[in-house]
Design a protein around this motif. Sequence first.
Motif, short mmCIF file in Angstrom:
data_model
loop_
_atom_site.label_atom_id
_atom_site.label_comp_id
_atom_site.label_asym_id
_atom_site.label_seq_id
_atom_site.Cartn_x
_atom_site.Cartn_y
_atom_site.Cartn_z
N TYR A 1 45.48 32.47 24.85
CA TYR A 1 44.26 31.92 24.28
C TYR A 1 43.85 30.68 25.07
CZ TYR A 1 40.55 30.71 21.18
OH TYR A 1 39.27 30.46 20.70
N ASN B 1 42.92 36.89 30.27
CA ASN B 1 43.84 37.93 29.83
C ASN B 1 43.75 39.17 30.70
OD1 ASN B 1 45.24 37.33 27.03
ND2 ASN B 1 43.19 36.41 26.92
N ARG C 1 34.02 36.55 23.33
CA ARG C 1 35.05 37.53 23.70
C ARG C 1 35.23 37.60 25.22
NH1 ARG C 1 33.00 40.57 18.88
NH2 ARG C 1 31.24 41.24 20.14
N VAL C 2 34.15 37.54 25.96
CA VAL C 2 34.23 37.59 27.43
C VAL C 2 35.02 36.39 27.95
CG1 VAL C 2 32.87 37.37 29.54
CG2 VAL C 2 32.17 38.99 27.78
N ASP D 1 29.80 38.38 21.80
CA ASP D 1 30.21 38.88 23.12
C ASP D 1 30.56 37.76 24.08
OD1 ASP D 1 29.94 41.50 22.37
OD2 ASP D 1 28.03 41.84 23.41
N GLU E 1 43.26 44.88 26.93
CA GLU E 1 42.22 44.79 25.91
C GLU E 1 42.52 43.75 24.84
OE1 GLU E 1 41.34 48.59 24.29
OE2 GLU E 1 40.76 49.48 26.20
N GLU E 2 43.76 43.61 24.44
CA GLU E 2 44.10 42.67 23.37
C GLU E 2 44.53 41.33 23.96
OE1 GLU E 2 47.57 42.43 20.08
OE2 GLU E 2 46.21 44.13 19.86
N PRO E 3 43.98 40.22 23.47
CA PRO E 3 44.33 38.92 24.03
C PRO E 3 45.79 38.54 23.77
CG PRO E 3 42.95 38.64 22.08
CD PRO E 3 42.96 40.10 22.40
N PHE F 1 37.67 39.97 18.02
CA PHE F 1 37.73 41.08 18.97
C PHE F 1 37.51 42.42 18.28
CE2 PHE F 1 38.69 38.27 22.24
CZ PHE F 1 38.87 38.94 23.44
N GLN G 1 38.64 36.96 27.22
CA GLN G 1 39.14 38.04 28.07
C GLN G 1 39.38 37.59 29.49
OE1 GLN G 1 39.63 41.28 26.53
NE2 GLN G 1 40.99 41.24 28.30
#
Length: 276
Positions: free
Chosen positions: A94, A86, A79-80, A76, A89-91, A68, A83
């Motif tokens: 998981y 979640n 990360r998507v 990307d 911004e921070e996961p 991240f 996300q």
Amino acid sequence: MNYRHSFHAGNSADVVKHSLLIALVRALQQKPGALTLIDTHAGCGLYDLGGDEAQRTGEATQGVLRAFADANPLLDDYRVAVQAVNVGEEPRLYPGSPQFLAQLLRPQDVLILNEKHPEDAYTLRGAMRGTSAAVHQRDAYELWLALLPPRTPRGVVVVDPPYEQTDERARITATLAAAHRKWAHGVTVVWFPLKDQATHRQWKQQLRRLGIPKFLVVEHWLYDSEQPGIYNGAGLFIVNPPYAFTQELPPLLEALRTALAPEGHKGEIIAGWLGD
């Protein structure tokens, strides 16, 4: 080597495994025909990175959090997908492989999950509520063979065991041989941890003797030299990877190596055919 996933969720092995799974399935989806996606060791489906088990190891700081923090656009898609489970911004959560695969499903695709551990299977059913996934609670290797060939012409079997049993590699080898006889053109992905080069080299020799023609090996070694007695990385065996996937693989692997290299190490990700 024991590998209970709740202790290791979001670590560097997960980042590599799930990034490659996304790329692999999307390469197969370039054709419109339906896919059957089978996960033989599905686990819980969703993991709390703030929970006691994940916090005890702190491995997510060297995995998903590094991914991240990295700006490379090749990461990307990964990360998507993280996300998506979640808020913020921070996961904090998981997704396991079942969640990644569920996000990739098209209307014509099928997702079959299996988890033998009763408590994990119960948790998995809750995590996958609202998706079209079918959840089984059976011996992974029995289910692997029982579902082949799948009802759709194409598909992927993901084999991601915890390696808690001493005969795990032997069971994978024997089942893979039988699976290939039943479904020679099918795509199979086998995850493995890397502890020492000698054990891994011996297993590759045993797998090479199966004579499977298109057998790709991806190894992610975290450190610049082998660190005796500790976890050194992980990788994937991939049978029958599609051409589009192998063409896209080199830059993705380099992006992963750069993002995940431990402090003071460059790390190495090697991809090659087993028969070479």
